[in-house]
Design a protein around this motif. Sequence first.
Motif, PDB file in Angstrom:
ATOM      1  N   THR A   1       0.929  -1.156  -0.025  1.00 53.88           N
ATOM      2  CA  THR A   1      -0.415   0.141   0.268  1.00 53.88           C
ATOM      3  C   THR A   1       1.010   1.452   0.167  1.00 53.88           C
ATOM      4  OG1 THR A   1      -1.673  -1.089   1.047  1.00 53.88           O
ATOM      5  CG2 THR A   1      -2.003   1.214   1.093  1.00 53.88           C
ATOM      6  N   PRO A   2       1.219   2.630  -0.648  1.00 57.70           N
ATOM      7  CA  PRO A   2       1.505   3.137  -1.114  1.00 57.70           C
ATOM      8  C   PRO A   2       1.668   3.927   0.287  1.00 57.70           C
ATOM      9  CG  PRO A   2       0.149   2.584  -3.016  1.00 57.70           C
ATOM     10  CD  PRO A   2       0.052   2.173  -1.924  1.00 57.70           C
ATOM     11  N   ARG A   3       2.213   4.965   0.489  1.00 57.45           N
ATOM     12  CA  ARG A   3       2.469   5.946   2.209  1.00 57.45           C
ATOM     13  C   ARG A   3       1.693   7.329   1.631  1.00 57.45           C
ATOM     14  NH1 ARG A   3       6.561   3.955   5.830  1.00 57.45           N
ATOM     15  NH2 ARG A   3       7.244   2.751   4.649  1.00 57.45           N
ATOM     16  N   GLY A   4       0.803   7.445   1.053  1.00 57.67           N
ATOM     17  CA  GLY A   4       0.637   9.139   0.451  1.00 57.67           C
ATOM     18  C   GLY A   4      -0.008   8.086  -0.784  1.00 57.67           C
ATOM     19  N   GLN A   5      -1.473   9.428  -1.011  1.00 56.15           N
ATOM     20  CA  GLN A   5      -2.397   9.490  -1.629  1.00 56.15           C
ATOM     21  C   GLN A   5      -1.592  10.006  -3.167  1.00 56.15           C
ATOM     22  OE1 GLN A   5      -5.777  11.301   0.114  1.00 56.15           O
ATOM     23  NE2 GLN A   5      -7.148  11.291  -2.007  1.00 56.15           N
ATOM     24  N   PHE A   6      -1.452   8.914  -4.313  1.00 56.24           N
ATOM     25  CA  PHE A   6      -1.064   9.226  -4.540  1.00 56.24           C
ATOM     26  C   PHE A   6      -1.293   8.330  -6.444  1.00 56.24           C
ATOM     27  CE2 PHE A   6       2.571   7.746  -2.842  1.00 56.24           C
ATOM     28  CZ  PHE A   6       3.014   6.296  -2.830  1.00 56.24           C
ATOM     29  N   LEU A   7      -1.071   8.545  -7.272  1.00 60.07           N
ATOM     30  CA  LEU A   7      -0.890   6.931  -8.405  1.00 60.07           C
ATOM     31  C   LEU A   7       0.559   6.533  -8.573  1.00 60.07           C
ATOM     32  CD1 LEU A   7      -3.219   8.869 -11.058  1.00 60.07           C
ATOM     33  CD2 LEU A   7      -4.158   7.293  -9.200  1.00 60.07           C
ATOM     34  N   PRO A   8       0.484   5.275  -8.127  1.00 61.27           N
ATOM     35  CA  PRO A   8       1.758   4.663  -8.567  1.00 61.27           C
ATOM     36  C   PRO A   8       2.252   4.820  -9.897  1.00 61.27           C
ATOM     37  CG  PRO A   8       0.430   3.404  -8.631  1.00 61.27           C
ATOM     38  CD  PRO A   8      -0.559   4.181  -8.354  1.00 61.27           C
ATOM     39  N   PHE A   9       1.669   5.374 -11.182  1.00 65.31           N
ATOM     40  CA  PHE A   9       1.487   5.659 -11.647  1.00 65.31           C
ATOM     41  C   PHE A   9       1.216   6.480 -12.618  1.00 65.31           C
ATOM     42  CE2 PHE A   9      -0.330   1.311 -13.202  1.00 65.31           C
ATOM     43  CZ  PHE A   9      -0.614   2.325 -14.011  1.00 65.31           C
ATOM     44  N   ARG A  10       1.739   7.114 -14.304  1.00 64.73           N
ATOM     45  CA  ARG A  10       0.362   7.618 -14.687  1.00 64.73           C
ATOM     46  C   ARG A  10       1.385   7.328 -16.307  1.00 64.73           C
ATOM     47  NH1 ARG A  10      -4.776  10.646 -15.101  1.00 64.73           N
ATOM     48  NH2 ARG A  10      -3.863  11.452 -13.425  1.00 64.73           N
ATOM     49  N   LYS A  11      -0.079   7.410 -17.141  1.00 61.12           N
ATOM     50  CA  LYS A  11       0.625   6.721 -19.039  1.00 61.12           C
ATOM     51  C   LYS A  11      -0.268   8.377 -19.187  1.00 61.12           C
ATOM     52  CE  LYS A  11       0.122   3.110 -20.826  1.00 61.12           C
ATOM     53  NZ  LYS A  11      -0.571   1.812 -20.801  1.00 61.12           N
ATOM     54  N   ASP A  12       0.826   8.878 -20.744  1.00 59.52           N
ATOM     55  CA  ASP A  12       0.477   9.629 -21.667  1.00 59.52           C
ATOM     56  C   ASP A  12       0.660   8.665 -23.295  1.00 59.52           C
ATOM     57  OD1 ASP A  12      -0.360  11.581 -22.917  1.00 59.52           O
ATOM     58  OD2 ASP A  12       1.273  12.915 -22.399  1.00 59.52           O
TER      59      ASP A  12
ATOM     60  N   GLN B   1       9.505   5.632  -5.662  1.00 57.40           N
ATOM     61  CA  GLN B   1       9.656   4.227  -4.572  1.00 57.40           C
ATOM     62  C   GLN B   1      10.528   4.591  -3.772  1.00 57.40           C
ATOM     63  OE1 GLN B   1       7.275   2.443  -4.872  1.00 57.40           O
ATOM     64  NE2 GLN B   1       6.155   3.780  -6.109  1.00 57.40           N
ATOM     65  N   ILE B   2      10.384   4.041  -2.394  1.00 58.32           N
ATOM     66  CA  ILE B   2      11.568   4.380  -2.036  1.00 58.32           C
ATOM     67  C   ILE B   2      12.160   2.856  -1.329  1.00 58.32           C
ATOM     68  CG2 ILE B   2      10.294   5.543   0.001  1.00 58.32           C
ATOM     69  CD1 ILE B   2       9.319   4.292   1.991  1.00 58.32           C
TER      70      ILE B   2
END
Length: 157
Positions: free
Chosen positions: A21-32, A41-42
């Motif tokens: 589970t990520p530590r913050g509120q964000f997407l693990p990736f974004r595609k364009d 990633q830590i």
Amino acid sequence: MTSQVEQRLAALGLALPPDWTPRGQFLPFRKDGNTVYLSGQICEWAGAVTHAGPVADTPEGIQSGREAAQICALNLLYRLREACHGDLDRVDVVLRLGGFVNCQSGFGASPAVINGATELFIALFGASGWHARTAVGVPGLPGNASVEVDAIVRLKD
């Protein structure tokens, strides 16, 4: 079927981490289009930080930091595999890595530490693994991790 990239990973004696589970509120990736922007990633495994605190300015500390950077790269690959719908062979080129090293002021070995991630990408993707890069020292990272790495990758059509 396992990708050739994952077969090379196994030949190196490495594996991708379990999901976390990520530590913050964000997407693990974004595609364009064919470009994938991977969130930083830590160095954590199964939700636990593996290398904590500032990287020591000693040969042993730098080696430990390199190992932490490699774990960051494995976490990036896990999320990249999701972006590739399970097929890491879809990677065309690693465009850029951004590396952050938790360290004391004056630490000059950030590039050597981030080589732990760079060398894994080159081992897995060959010439396509070479990338532009930033390697900077910072006074702290999430979870007091020693290293964090983010990436930008282009996929094949």
